[in-house]
Structure formats: C-alpha cells, structure tokens
Design an enzyme around this catalytic site. Sequence first.
Site, PDB file in Angstrom:
ATOM      1  N   SER A 148      -5.035   7.654  -2.606  1.00 29.36           N
ATOM      2  CA  SER A 148      -4.691   6.240  -2.805  1.00 29.36           C
ATOM      3  C   SER A 148      -3.997   6.057  -4.154  1.00 29.36           C
ATOM      4  O   SER A 148      -2.910   6.601  -4.363  1.00 29.36           O
ATOM      5  CB  SER A 148      -5.944   5.372  -2.664  1.00 29.36           C
ATOM      6  OG  SER A 148      -5.609   4.006  -2.564  1.00 29.36           O
ATOM      7  N   HIS A 265      -5.951  -0.360   2.734  1.00 28.34           N
ATOM      8  CA  HIS A 265      -5.286   0.508   3.723  1.00 28.34           C
ATOM      9  C   HIS A 265      -5.442  -0.015   5.150  1.00 28.34           C
ATOM     10  O   HIS A 265      -5.573   0.759   6.093  1.00 28.34           O
ATOM     11  CB  HIS A 265      -5.784   1.954   3.588  1.00 28.34           C
ATOM     12  CG  HIS A 265      -5.609   2.498   2.203  1.00 28.34           C
ATOM     13  ND1 HIS A 265      -4.382   2.788   1.673  1.00 28.34           N
ATOM     14  CD2 HIS A 265      -6.514   2.763   1.222  1.00 28.34           C
ATOM     15  CE1 HIS A 265      -4.530   3.208   0.416  1.00 28.34           C
ATOM     16  NE2 HIS A 265      -5.816   3.199   0.123  1.00 28.34           N
TER      17      HIS A 265
END
Length: 369
Positions: A148, A265
């Site tokens: 991430s 996400h």
Amino acid sequence: MNLSVTLRCCSKVRLFRNKATVYLCRKLSDVPISSDGTQSSSGEEKPKKTRRVPGSASVLLFPGQGSQFVGMGKGMLKYGNVKEMFAVAQKVLGYDLLSLCLNGPEKDLMKTVHCQPAVFVCSLAAVERLNHENPAAIESCVAAAGFSVGEFAALVFSGAMNFAEALFAVKVRAEAMQKASDQVPSGMLSVIGRPQANYKYTCVQAREHCLSLGIQEPVCAIANYLFPDGRVIAGHKEALDFLQSHSRELKFMRTRLLPVSGAFHTALMEPAVEPLRDVLRQIEVRRPEISVHSNVDGKRYMHDKHVRNQLAKQLVSPVKWEQTLHEIYERSQGQEFPHTYEVGPGRHLGSTLQKCNMKAFKNYTHVDV
C-alpha cells in the site's frame, strides 16, 4: 501547504541524489551517471546489464499502514541522511513528524493522515541504517515492493521519485483517504479461513445483508490478498458485523477488526483517487532503476505513466501481496533465493513471506526502526 512551496523544500533533498547514498541515488554499474548525479544523455551506448547470482542478490520489502508504533525512529538519526529527512518532512507536512513518531500520542500517530507519512519516512530511514550496516545489501538489490503506502517508499528507493515530492504525494493521499473514510462508517476485517472458505461469495452474502438493511450500493470486497487462506475484507461497517457474527458458518477460523479508519482498497476510496491522480501529474516520476512491483497486479513498473496510473488505481483495487511475492520469488527448481530485507516498522511482511514461501523466508532479515 501547496505544491509550489513543497517543491522549494525539495531542493535540499535533491542534493542526496548527488551523494550516491542509498535510495535517492542508486549506484548502478550499468548506467552512465554524469557529475551532477543524473543519467548521462551522451550518445554512448549503455553497457549490458550483468545478471547477478540469485544467492548474492537482495530484495527490499517496505511495510504499509498498521505497522507504526510509538517509539519508532529512536536511534535512527545517527544514520546517513535521516536527520535531514525528518527536517524536510516537517516542512512538507507542517508538523514535527519525528516527535510524533518518538513520543506519540498513540491516538494521533494511528490516524491515517499521520501514520502513512510516518511509515514512509521511517522505512526509508531503515534503508539508511541497512546501508550503514550492510552496504552490499543495497548495492545488490534487484527488486523491491511495498505494501500500500509502502509502494511510495519502494519507488523512492528505486530512483523513480524524489523523497520530498513523494512525501507530499503521500500527504495528499492520506488526507484524501481520511476524508473518504469519514463519509461512510466502514472498516477492514482480517480473516484467516479454512480451505473451504469462499471469500468472494462471502462478500456477496454480506452485501445482500446490507441491502436488507436499506443500505444502497453496499461495499464488501477483498481488500488484501496476504497469503493462502489469509485475506483482509473491507467495506461498510454493517457488512463486517455480518461477517463476524456468521464467521463459523462462513468457515472463518479467526477474524480481527483492523485499527484503520476506513475501507481502504475498495470502491469506498473512489473520492480519494482524483486528488492523488492530480498530485501525481505534478511531480516528477521516472522509470525505476530496479524492478518495483505494483500492488495492483504484482507486475513490475515499466515506465513513468505506468507508475502514475497504477498508484491511483491502487486506492480502489485490492493489494495483491501474495501474488506479488510469487512474482518476485518465482524461480527454477534448485535455484537460490535472494536475501530479503524488510525495511521499516513491524514484521508483518516477513510473516506473510513465511506463509507464502518458506524457502525464501530462510533468507529474511528485518531492519528495525
């Protein structure tokens, strides 16, 4: 703080590229470098790359949000450019990041707007420590990946981005994600399931439950692929409540709510995409000088436009970490595995590597912050 002010702050950090220190100016034997630290533009033909023996090569993994803890950064100021990095961070962010990392309070450090920049800077500080203690690990690095927000640190290390510009992008990203999170009660649920668990169908059931409650366009989806039977599912709070209360019949062995502010996400992060895409258009992005693998599909970045597109897409796409590890460590039978260094707070990535590839994990080292 606007981007023009930030770019003025960048000038000091750009000097790092002239020192051949670690990530901001990687020393590559196969790329001619001019005296000012930039790639030579002369017509000379580049020497062919020499293939490294796998056993002598290294891979760097950069952690993401959730790995932060109060006290990280202690003792790191003696390494390389770490003191300057935190000084520039204070200008870019507008607050004392070092003090927050060292002293907290924890509730402030845990906030998305603070922990993403903190993990980014501390991970690159760990690279400086690794370069001080084992410079060969930096010189022999052939690939990197970040989880991430860790992807930004991996790209800085690879020479694809400047430190301060990337930090500004992380700041914008974190603020946009926090704003998107504040719009809908949502979260993320770590799940370890039995082999019979059907995660995608489970998400369908949770969405149907939300519809029955009158929630329009409910979101519940796999947000992270961690390791076999290890997933993070994210979405509306009511969907996660349903998964926890029905965990036994859904074949889940363990569930745990993650201490994050929203459903990262997933489609709930759509409002954050354009602010990040906009700042990525304004900063300089280059092709990475080593292989850097994208969270979106596990494949390596090919050029600057690819980097910009994938980083924006990453916000609303699942982190395919398990697939990324397969891409990095795939090799022929009997071929040696590279040395792996997790650079930054926590050992989460080492734990997932152990579950995905025990042979690769035997060469794993954590560089603590």
